[in-house]
Scaffold this motif. Structure first.
Motif, PDB file in Angstrom:
ATOM      1  N   MET F 212       5.506 -11.036  -6.564  1.00 55.78           N
ATOM      2  CA  MET F 212       5.629  -9.606  -6.331  1.00 55.78           C
ATOM      3  C   MET F 212       5.407  -9.179  -4.885  1.00 55.78           C
ATOM      4  SD  MET F 212       3.375  -8.227  -9.529  1.00 55.78           S
ATOM      5  CE  MET F 212       4.031  -8.077 -11.196  1.00 55.78           C
ATOM      6  N   ARG F 213       4.831 -10.024  -4.074  1.00 56.54           N
ATOM      7  CA  ARG F 213       4.352  -9.548  -2.769  1.00 56.54           C
ATOM      8  C   ARG F 213       5.476  -8.998  -1.885  1.00 56.54           C
ATOM      9  NH1 ARG F 213      -1.115 -10.875  -2.221  1.00 56.54           N
ATOM     10  NH2 ARG F 213      -1.775 -12.551  -3.609  1.00 56.54           N
ATOM     11  N   LYS F 215       8.410  -7.849  -2.797  1.00 59.59           N
ATOM     12  CA  LYS F 215       8.999  -6.639  -3.383  1.00 59.59           C
ATOM     13  C   LYS F 215       8.085  -5.431  -3.114  1.00 59.59           C
ATOM     14  CE  LYS F 215      11.070  -4.889  -7.631  1.00 59.59           C
ATOM     15  NZ  LYS F 215      10.814  -4.778  -9.070  1.00 59.59           N
ATOM     16  N   LEU F 216       6.793  -5.639  -3.205  1.00 58.57           N
ATOM     17  CA  LEU F 216       5.848  -4.547  -2.928  1.00 58.57           C
ATOM     18  C   LEU F 216       5.944  -4.115  -1.462  1.00 58.57           C
ATOM     19  CD1 LEU F 216       2.830  -5.989  -4.914  1.00 58.57           C
ATOM     20  CD2 LEU F 216       3.842  -3.753  -5.354  1.00 58.57           C
ATOM     21  N   LYS F 219       9.018  -2.111  -0.820  1.00 56.02           N
ATOM     22  CA  LYS F 219       8.929  -0.740  -1.342  1.00 56.02           C
ATOM     23  C   LYS F 219       8.042   0.135  -0.456  1.00 56.02           C
ATOM     24  CE  LYS F 219      10.822  -0.338  -5.700  1.00 56.02           C
ATOM     25  NZ  LYS F 219      11.311   0.812  -6.459  1.00 56.02           N
ATOM     26  N   LEU F 221       4.451  -0.662   0.308  1.00 53.38           N
ATOM     27  CA  LEU F 221       3.002  -0.714   0.085  1.00 53.38           C
ATOM     28  C   LEU F 221       2.282  -1.161   1.353  1.00 53.38           C
ATOM     29  CD1 LEU F 221       0.885  -0.325  -2.162  1.00 53.38           C
ATOM     30  CD2 LEU F 221       0.986  -2.784  -2.554  1.00 53.38           C
ATOM     31  N   LYS F 222       1.223  -0.429   1.684  1.00 52.88           N
ATOM     32  CA  LYS F 222       0.425  -0.730   2.878  1.00 52.88           C
ATOM     33  C   LYS F 222      -0.980  -1.165   2.471  1.00 52.88           C
ATOM     34  CE  LYS F 222       3.369   0.926   6.070  1.00 52.88           C
ATOM     35  NZ  LYS F 222       4.530   0.402   5.294  1.00 52.88           N
ATOM     36  N   TYR F 223      -1.546  -2.102   3.200  1.00 52.78           N
ATOM     37  CA  TYR F 223      -2.934  -2.506   3.011  1.00 52.78           C
ATOM     38  C   TYR F 223      -3.770  -2.021   4.187  1.00 52.78           C
ATOM     39  CZ  TYR F 223      -1.685  -5.530  -0.918  1.00 52.78           C
ATOM     40  OH  TYR F 223      -1.265  -6.006  -2.133  1.00 52.78           O
ATOM     41  N   ARG F 224      -4.935  -1.421   3.885  1.00 53.45           N
ATOM     42  CA  ARG F 224      -5.867  -0.983   4.938  1.00 53.45           C
ATOM     43  C   ARG F 224      -7.298  -1.338   4.547  1.00 53.45           C
ATOM     44  NH1 ARG F 224      -3.646   5.148   5.595  1.00 53.45           N
ATOM     45  NH2 ARG F 224      -1.446   4.609   5.860  1.00 53.45           N
ATOM     46  N   SER F 225      -8.137  -1.373   5.525  1.00 54.80           N
ATOM     47  CA  SER F 225      -9.555  -1.636   5.220  1.00 54.80           C
ATOM     48  C   SER F 225     -10.374  -0.353   5.322  1.00 54.80           C
ATOM     49  CB  SER F 225     -10.124  -2.667   6.173  1.00 54.80           C
ATOM     50  OG  SER F 225      -9.785  -3.959   5.736  1.00 54.80           O
TER      51      SER F 225
END
Lengths: 225, 225, 225, 225, 225, 225
Positions: F212-213, F215-216, F219, F221-225
Motif C-alpha cells: 500500500m505504501r 499508493k498512499l 494519493k 498522504l504525508k508523514y510528520r512528527s
C-alpha cells in the motif's frame, strides 16, 4: 377491561376546555408542574394548528384500525381523538375518510402514537393530526380493542374526558378534575411571562430579572477573560 | 475547566464572518475539505433561514438551562449561540423569552444539540434555531456548566469565536484562524460550481465535464443492453 | 451482476405511468394489495410534490456518488432516479448540480435511501426528492456500483422500469408488468372512496357503511356507560 | 401530586407475588389478555435473571437520581424498584452503591426507563437490572420527584404495589387487585402450553392442533407447487 | 490538517496509564468532574474486558478502512486504537486480521464509532472492541484520512496520547496532561466509595450517610401515608 | 402473488449448503462481492450459534404470526425459516412452542425482521434466532400472508431455496443458483486469509503485505512528527 366501549363519558366544562386553546403547550405544561407532556416524537403533520379539546381514547392493536371506526360514533363536538396501539406501530391507521367522518361530528383533531396518511388532503380539510410517523401503510380490521378506557399514549397516561392541548411544540394532557385549577395557573403564568417578555425585549437580562447572580456565585461559577 | 465563564473572547473579522452568509453549508463544508459538519439530526425549526455568525459556546448539564441565562450576557451583535449538553437530552432548553433577550443583543440564531420550544413564536420573531428535537419539556436551573469553552456539539468540535454557518441543509463550523482562507476557497468553489451548473443546465453530462469515462472503464465498469 | 450498467431498459407505457400521478400513494398501495410501499423514513424534502415515473435504479456504495453521474446518462424524459446504497449511509449524495443535469433530461425526481443536500435550491428548481436524511456531507467518487439492476430501496424491491409514485405520504412501487392492472384497480378504488367520502361527509358512520356492527358484536365487543 | 413520598403502600399477598417468579413474562402477558408489557427497549444487564416482586415506584427528573435515595427507605423485602424519568434520559442513575443498599433491604431488582452503570459489579452482586441503556454518565441530586405515585415506565402504567415480573424477554406489570386472578390464568395457560409442547415435540403440527386448516382456506389461502 | 500521519506522539507515563485499568469507567468519569465519557452507544463486543491505554487516533472516511492499516504501524505496546469516521457509518471496518496485527504490537483494544466484525474470533483472540455496531459489511481502501490528529469519537474529543479507559460500562477519555491529577482523584473517590459501600451493606441509608433529610425537607418534599 | 403457499420449492445441493456452515458470514459476504448482507440490526438471541441452511420464506402481516404456523409444514431437514413482516413490527412472533415444532422437522434456526420471545428456553433448546428485537408481545392469527415467495428481510432480497448463513456477525444470503461458485470463492478467500493471518501474527504489516505504501503516497498522504 378489554374489548369494551364506554359510552357517555364525562367531559370537562366546555368553556374551560376551549379556553386552553389560547395557550401554548409549553405554557400549560409548565403551569401544571411540568406534567402531562407526550413524547417529543409526536409531531404535527402540518405547521400552525393549535387546538384544545376533550379526549376520546382508543386502545387499539398494532396495524389494525377497526376500533377507530367504533370510536367515531362516541365522538361529539369539541372532542379530540386519542389513539394508542397496544404494541408499537408506524402503520397508517388514519386518513382522509376517517377525518371526513370526524369533521362532521365536530372533532377538532387526532393524536395518534402511530402513523397517519393522506396528509395533504388532511391539511386541505383543516383536520390536524399529531403522530409519530407519516406512513401510507394500510391496516386491517380484525381485532378488537377498547374505546374510552385509560391509555398510555406516547408515554403519557390519558383518561377519557381529559383535556388535550396540541400545537407546533407537541401535545399535553390536563386531568379533567384539575382543569379549572390548571387553567388559572396557566393564565397566571402567561401574564407573568408577558411582563418578563417586555423587560427582556427592552434589554434587561434574565440574570437580573430572576436574581441569579448571587446563586451562581455561591454555586461556584467563575468568570475569566 | 468546569463551571467557568470566559469573557471577551476573540472573534473573527466581522466582514469575513458576514461574508459566509452568502454561501450554503454544503459549499463551505466542501471548500474546507469536508470538515466541520454537525450531525444531520440538527434541523432548522422552520425552513428558509440562512445565517453566519460567531460562536458563543455553552457546555450545559442535561435538562438544565441555567447556563443559557449566563451566556446571554456574553453575547454581542453578530453572534450565534451554540449549546451542547454534557449528556444527551431532548428537553426544551430554549424558547421565546430567551430568544427575545438574544434578539435585543443582535444574536442571529441558536444551534442546540437538544430540544427547543415555542417554535411558532420563534418563527414569528424571526429567530432561527437548529436543534435535534422540538420539545415543550421544561428544564431546571440547578447545576452549573461553562460558557465559551470548547464543546462537542452534534459530533463537531466548536471553539468560542469559531464561525458557524447554518441553512436548510444543516450546520457547519469554520475555525476562526482559518476563516479567511476558507472564505477564499468557498468563493472559488462557488464560482467553479456556477460554471459547471451552466454546462449541466445546457445538457452536458458530468461524465464528460469531469472526464470520468476512462477512469470508470479502467475500474472495470461494463455496459450491457 | 456487479459493476454493470444496463442500457435501454424496457419502460411501461408512458400513458399508464403518467396516469398514476393523479392518485395518492396510499390509494395505489391499497389497490395493489398493500404491497410495494417504501419504508416511512423516506420523506419529501419539501411538501406538495406528487409525481409518477419510470424507475432508473442505482446500486451504489456507501458515501460514494460516482454511479449517480453514470446513471444520469441512462435517464430520459419521464424517469425517476432510484438510489440504494449497499450499506446504510446518510451522506449527501445528491444536490443542485446533479438535479440540473437530470432536469435537462426530463427526470421527474429522485428517491434515495440516503441523504440529500442543497434542499432550498432543489425546491426552487422544482426538483422533488424523497430521502431518509437531509445532510450536507459530501461523498467520494472512487468505487463502482451498478445502474439498472434490481435494488432494495428502503425495504422495497425495485426493478428498472418499474413505476414509482411519490407524494407527501411517501413512495410506492408498481411492477412494470402489473401496471395496467394496478391502474385499473386504483381507479376503481378511488371511485369507491369518492362515494364513501360523500356519505361520511353527510354524517353516515363507517360502522354502518361497512356493516361492521354485527361482526363487532360477534367478536365480543361490549358497550357500557 | 408532585414532590411527595407515599409511605406504607399496600402490597399484594406475598405468596401470590412470589408465585409469579415461576412463570415467564410472555406467559403472564398472554394470560392477562396481552396487557401490561413494558417497551422492548427494556433489556436485562446480564442474562438469566428471573424475578417477581412488588413495585415501589419513583417519578424522577431527567439526569437526577436524588429520589432513588429517598425511595430506598420505602423498600422492603420482596420489592422491585421501578424508576421513570419525567423526560427521556439515558444517564446512569444507578450503580453498585445503591444496589448494595437495596440488597440489604431484600429488594429483588430494578426496572429503570433510563441508564444503569457498574454492570459487572451488579452481576457479581446478583442484583438484576432492566434498563434501556448502560451508561456511566453520573447524575445530580438537585430536584425533587415523587415516590410511590403511579408512573408510566417504558410505556406501561405502574402503580405502587403492582406486581412486576421480569426475565430475559422483558418486563410485565400485573395490577395488585387482579393478581390472584391473573396468577390462576397464568397457571392454566402454562399447563395448556405444556400439553401443546409435548404434541409439537412429537411432530404434530400447529395447523392441526389448533384446527386452522379450514379457517385458512375460508380466508382464501391457496397452495401451489 | 487532512491526510497526515503524525508519528512519534507523546504518550502519558506508562505507570500512570496502566494504573487506570484498576478503576471502573464510571469512577474515572466521576473523579474528573463528569467529563470525557463517550456516548452510550459504544458497547463492548463481549462482556468482561477492562483496559486502559494510550490513544492512537484515526480520522477515517465512511465505509473505508484504509487508514487503519496505516495506523497499525504507529501503534506500540500499551496503545488503544481509536477510530472515528468523518460521517456516520455502521460498516465493519475491523476484524480478526487487523486484530492479529495489533496484538503483535501489544495494542490492548479498539474503540470505534462504527461497526466491527469477526466478533467470535476477536473474543477467542482476547482482543476487546467497543463499537456502536456489529456488522459484517466490508469496507473499501480508496480514500485517505489522518492518523494521530484530534478526533471526535462518539461525541467526545480525543487527542493522540490521551488515556482511554474502557469496561462493561463504556469508554472514557482522560487528557494526557491531566492524567496524574485525575488518577489521584480517582483513587480518592474509590477509597471513599469503599467506605460508603461498607456502610450501605451494613444497612445505613444514603439519606443519612449523605445527610440529605434536611435538604429534601427544605426543597419541599412531603411524606404521606 | 398474495396469500399463497408455494410447496415443493427447489433447494440447493445439501452438501453445498452444509459446507457454508464452516465459513463466517463476513467471509461469505466478501467472497460474493459484498452482496447479500442483512441489516446489522439482525442480532442473535444468544452468542455462539453458526448455521447454514436453505431458506423457507414467510411474508407476514405486522403483529400477526398465523403464517408461521402454515410455514412449519413446508419446512424440512436443513431449512432455515426466514420471516419478513409487510410493515415494521417488533412484536414477539415466535417462541418456544414454534421452535419445538421446527426442531422436530430438522429446521436449523430462524431469521426474523421482527421480535422473538422465550429466549432463555430457545437457548436451552439450542434453537438459534436472529431478530431485530426481543419482545414478549403476543401476536394475533387473523390475516393471511404468503409462504415461499421472494421477500425483503432486513433490507436483503431472499428467495425460497436461497442459502442463509448466520453467525455472531449477522446474516448473509447466497443465491441458490450461485451457491457452488460462491462456495469456491469463499474457500479461496478463507485460504488466502489464513496465509495473511499467519504473516500478520508474525509481525508483518498490512501496509507491506498489501503493498500500500506507494499508493498512499501517490494519493497524497504525508508523514510528520
Amino acid at each position: 377491561m378489554n374489548n369494551v366501549v364506554i359510552e357517555n363519558i364525562v367531559r370537562a366544562d366546555k368553556a374551560v376546555t376551549d379556553a386552553f386553546a389560547s395557550f401554548g403547550v409549553a405554557t400549560v405544561h409548565e403551569a401544571q408542574g411540568r406534567r402531562g407532556l407526550l413524547a417529543s416524537c409526536m409531531r404535527p403533520i402540518y405547521p400552525g394548528a393549535h387546538i384544545a379539546g376533550s379526549a376520546v381514547t382508543v386502545s387499539i392493536p398494532p396495524a389494525d384500525n377497526w376500533m377507530i371506526h367504533v370510536a367515531v360514533e362516541q365522538c361529539q363536538d369539541g372532542d379530540i381523538l386519542v389513539v394508542a396501539p397496544t404494541s408499537p406501530s408506524d402503520a397508517g391507521y388514519f386518513g382522509e375518510l376517517l377525518a371526513s367522518s370526524l369533521l362532521f361530528r365536530g372533532v377538532r383533531g387526532l393524536v395518534i402514537d402511530a402513523g397517519c396518511r393522506d396528509i395533504r388532503a388532511l391539511e386541505e380539510l383543516g383536520f390536524p393530526v399529531w403522530s409519530k410517523a407519516v406512513c401510507a401503510q394500510g391496516t386491517v380490521k380484525e381485532t378488537l380493542g377498547s374505546v374510552n378506557v385509560p391509555v398510555v399514549c406516547a408515554g403519557a397516561l390519558i383518561n377519557p374526558g381529559d383535556i388535550i392541548i396540541a400545537d407546533d411544540d407537541g401535545v399535553v394532557v390536563v386531568r379533567r378534575d384539575e382543569a379549572e385549577e390548571v387553567l388559572q395557573k396557566t393564565r397566571a403564568r402567561e401574564e407573568k411571562e408577558n411582563q418578563t417578555r417586555a423587560r427582556l425585549k427592552a434589554g434587561e437580562l434574565g440574570l437580573d430579572i430572576y436574581d441569579m447572580r448571587d446563586k451562581l456565585r455561591n454555586k461556584g461559577l467563575k468568570y475569566r477573560s
